[in-house]
Design a protein around this motif. Structure first.
Motif, PDB file in Angstrom:
ATOM      1  N   TYR A  93      -5.782   2.045  -6.139  1.00  0.00           N
ATOM      2  CA  TYR A  93      -5.319   2.361  -4.791  1.00  0.00           C
ATOM      3  C   TYR A  93      -6.481   2.380  -3.799  1.00  0.00           C
ATOM      4  N   ASN A 107      -3.248  -0.280  -2.412  1.00  0.00           N
ATOM      5  CA  ASN A 107      -1.995  -0.730  -3.002  1.00  0.00           C
ATOM      6  C   ASN A 107      -2.155  -0.716  -4.515  1.00  0.00           C
ATOM      7  N   THR A 137       1.379   4.116 -11.163  1.00  0.00           N
ATOM      8  CA  THR A 137       1.527   5.016 -10.016  1.00  0.00           C
ATOM      9  C   THR A 137       0.426   6.060 -10.104  1.00  0.00           C
ATOM     10  N   ARG A 147       1.106   3.676  -0.820  1.00  0.00           N
ATOM     11  CA  ARG A 147       0.892   2.234  -0.685  1.00  0.00           C
ATOM     12  C   ARG A 147       0.515   1.881   0.748  1.00  0.00           C
ATOM     13  N   GLY A 169       4.306  -3.346  -1.931  1.00  0.00           N
ATOM     14  CA  GLY A 169       3.863  -2.108  -1.292  1.00  0.00           C
ATOM     15  C   GLY A 169       4.626  -1.813  -0.022  1.00  0.00           C
TER      16      GLY A 169
END
Length: 630
Positions: free
Chosen positions: A190, A195, A201, A351, A469
């Protein structure tokens, strides 16, 4: 449009009645996402499976439209989130094949299509969807599926021996034994791309089912994930510009008309750009007094590109031209500190760029309509970002492309600078991360395109990553306000047509979306067609340097943030100082660091419980249980 959640515990035999504990868990999971469906709830409990739906009633508002829905014999049931825009035609086909329907919903069409076509049913659907089907026949099987583009979300995790899934991760917080931990590899990704390029996650152990994929679980076997569709741009032939011009216009207008279906008010976002303007123009011909919505920013005293961020004048021009009932919200810098905790609670899966202004416009729209049309996807399908594709021009191999695009898309912290900012466990996690390898994984099946058509290679990469995203954000900011967002540019027929079109009609002489601009001529004012591209973004370079500088200092460099031991305080201070002095524009990095810190405060520091309690206090949860026939 709805929210779904569920659990699968293979150790529970099918002849065992659901106990009080399992009923309470699935009810709490549904309550945590009540904002996605405030109109009704429904539950399916059958041995190893517990599934829930929160309904936002859009099609067939009667009680017959509630979920779960079943086949005629009651042995196959579904909970579903989304809309099928071709469901009327598919329903007629299924009736011709002997199926009988008890409602007028697309939900029932899906479960009957599964009964008729099996797992291939997804190939018959034109729309956005995420669903869970429990098929009690034989040994029993659970099927999870998502639409081509991943417009509708679906997450999953394993908690002990139980498999859990849902539209939002916050449902998992209600499952005993689920523990929130930061996935450091995901955090590294990230903070590189702003993203996620894969299925990770920020929640350790929680994955997203990839777009265009299906997961099947049978008994106690390991879940199987198969991809039934993947974005792929590649020209098949050249039938001439006039043919493509007419084809784009025809398919675009049909896509918009198709997505006006429903039994509730439909509106449209309307910025100052071509994409939302074209959608609005077509929709306004079908709906009198169409409601339109835009957001603006105070720009007095600003210079350069930031002075152009306010698109209210252009939006009002189009609203007058099209005769819409137009509403505007003006987002101020002081709105950010108030909105960020609420926004991060709803986003969960952080995102792309800032979105508090999108959140504000969605809230405005939700006061007037239940469905809104959005322009997402137009740039990604028709090549709207020429400056990006320049980095792919002349590429000769996937390795070359991966190196170039990794350099460009490492928009926050490039690999070479991670050691300066990251410390502790985050620094150790980053040592095995290579941006180029992550980019190459995404396009590993496209070696021929690297040599033959770099533009289509770039479009395919961005459709598989950046667009994913955007849809996470689009879904969350709308559903937070019980608002369904639809994206006509991602209509299957239009996408299939554009994907096979030669790239020269999309990008020419440094101008993107050439074919789309020409196709939209006559729909919207010419000055909008030729205007400089301007995304919907606040003047954050100035806001973060001036009005919001103290807020960012406290949030990302205060005692609470420092105590986490993820970032070098000296480097964080340098980032803040450079931005405030104007030496560097770090607005994207500041936003992402702020979101990550707020994410940890919300989901790790225990404040998520406050949000969950607040949501549940506003929702009257029923405990009605629908069971399949034995």
């Amino acid at each position: 449009m709805c929210g779904i959640a569920g659990t699968y515990a293979p150790s529970n035999p099918r002849d065992r009645a659901p106990d009080v504990a399992s009923r309470a868990v699935i009810a709490r999971m549904a309550g945590a996402i009540a904002h996605r469906g405030p109109d009704a709830d429904g539950f399916l409990l059958d041995g190893p499976v517990a599934m829930a739906n929160r309904r936002l009633a859009i099609v067939d508002l009667s009680a017959a439209g509630r979920q779960p829905q079943f086949t005629a014999d009651g042995r196959i049931g579904i909970v579903y989130n989304g809309e099928l825009y071709n469901f009327h035609a598919l329903r007629s086909e299924l009736i011709g094949r002997g199926h009988r329907f008890a409602s007028g919903t697309d939900t029932e069409v899906i479960v009957h299509a599964y009964e008729e076509f099996g797992d291939d049913c997804v190939r018959h659907f034109n729309g956005m969807f995420a669903f869970a089907i429990w098929d009690r026949r034989g040994a029993g099987r659970l099927i999870l599926a998502r639409d081509r583009w991943g417009i509708k979300p679906l997450y999953y995790a394993r908690v002990g021996d139980t498999f859990v899934f849902g539209s939002e991760v916050k449902s998992f917080l209600e499952v005993p034994g689920f523990r929130v931990r930061l996935d450091l590899e995901a955090a590294t990704e990230y903070l590189t791309f702003q993203n996620m390029l894969g299925d990770r996650t920020l929640f350790a152990g929680v994955r997203t089912l990839p777009a265009g994929s299906m997961m099947i679980i049978e008994g106690d076997q390991t879940p199987r994930v198969t991809r039934w569709w993947q974005p792929h741009f590649e020209a098949t032939e050249d039938r001439g510009e006039a043919w493509y011009l007419a084809g784009v216009r025809e398919r675009f207008e049909e896509a918009v008309r198709r997505q006006l279906m429903g039994d509730v008010p439909v509106g449209s976002y309307l910025s100052g750009g071509m994409d939302s303007g074209s959608i609005t123009a077509v929709a306004a011909r079908q709906i009198s007094h169409l409601h339109t919505f835009t957001g603006g920013f105070p720009v007095a005293g600003l210079t350069g590109g930031e002075a152009l961020t306010d698109e209210r004048t252009a939006a009002e021009l189009m609203a007058r031209t099209m005769g819409t009932e137009h509403y505007t919200v003006v987002v101020q810098p002081h709105d950010l500190p108030r909105l960020l905790p609420e926004l991060v609670w709803h986003l969960e899966d952080l995102r792309v760029a800032s979105s508090y202004h999108n959140y504000a416009v969605a809230r405005l729209a939700s006061r007037f309509v239940k469905v809104v049309l959005a322009g997402a996807g137009g740039d990604e399908i028709f090549a709207g970002y020429p400056w990006r594709y320049a980095h792919a021009a002349g590429t000769t191999s996937l390795d070359d492309f991966a190196t170039r695009y990794a350099d460009y898309w490492s928009i926050l912290v490039p690999d070479a600078k991670k050691s300066q900012l990251f410390v502790g466990d985050l620094s150790r996690a980053a040592r095995g991360f290579h941006a180029g390898e992550r980019v190459r994984e995404v396009v590993s099946d496209l070696g021929d395109l690297a040599r033959s058509d770099p533009l289509h290679l770039a479009l395919t990469f961005e459709a598989r990553t950046y667009l994913q995203g955007l849809f996470v954000v689009e879904d969350r900011v709308s559903m937070a306000h019980s608002l369904e967002s639809r994206v006509p540019f991602l209509d299957d027929d239009l996408v299939d047509f554009a994907s096979a079109m030669p790239s020269k009609y999309k990008l020419r002489d440094g101008t993107g979306k050439r074919i789309l601009r020409d196709a939209m001529r006559g729909l919207i004012p010419d000055e909008i067609l030729v205007a400089r591209k301007q995304g919907f973004a606040p003047p954050e370079d100035t806001w973060f340097r001036e009005d919001l500088a103290p807020y960012f200092r406290e949030l990302i460099d205060g005692p609470q943030a420092r105590s986490r031991g993820l970032f070098n305080p000296v480097s964080v201070q340098t980032i803040l100082n450079d931005h405030e002095s104007g030496a560097r524009n770090h607005k994207k990095l500041l936003w992402s660091l702020a979101c990550l810190e707020q994410w940890q405060r919300t989901f790790i520091d225990g404040r998520s419980e406050e949000h969950t309690s607040e949501l549940q206090s506003r929702v009257d949860i029923s405990y009605a249980v629908f069971c399949l026939k034995k």
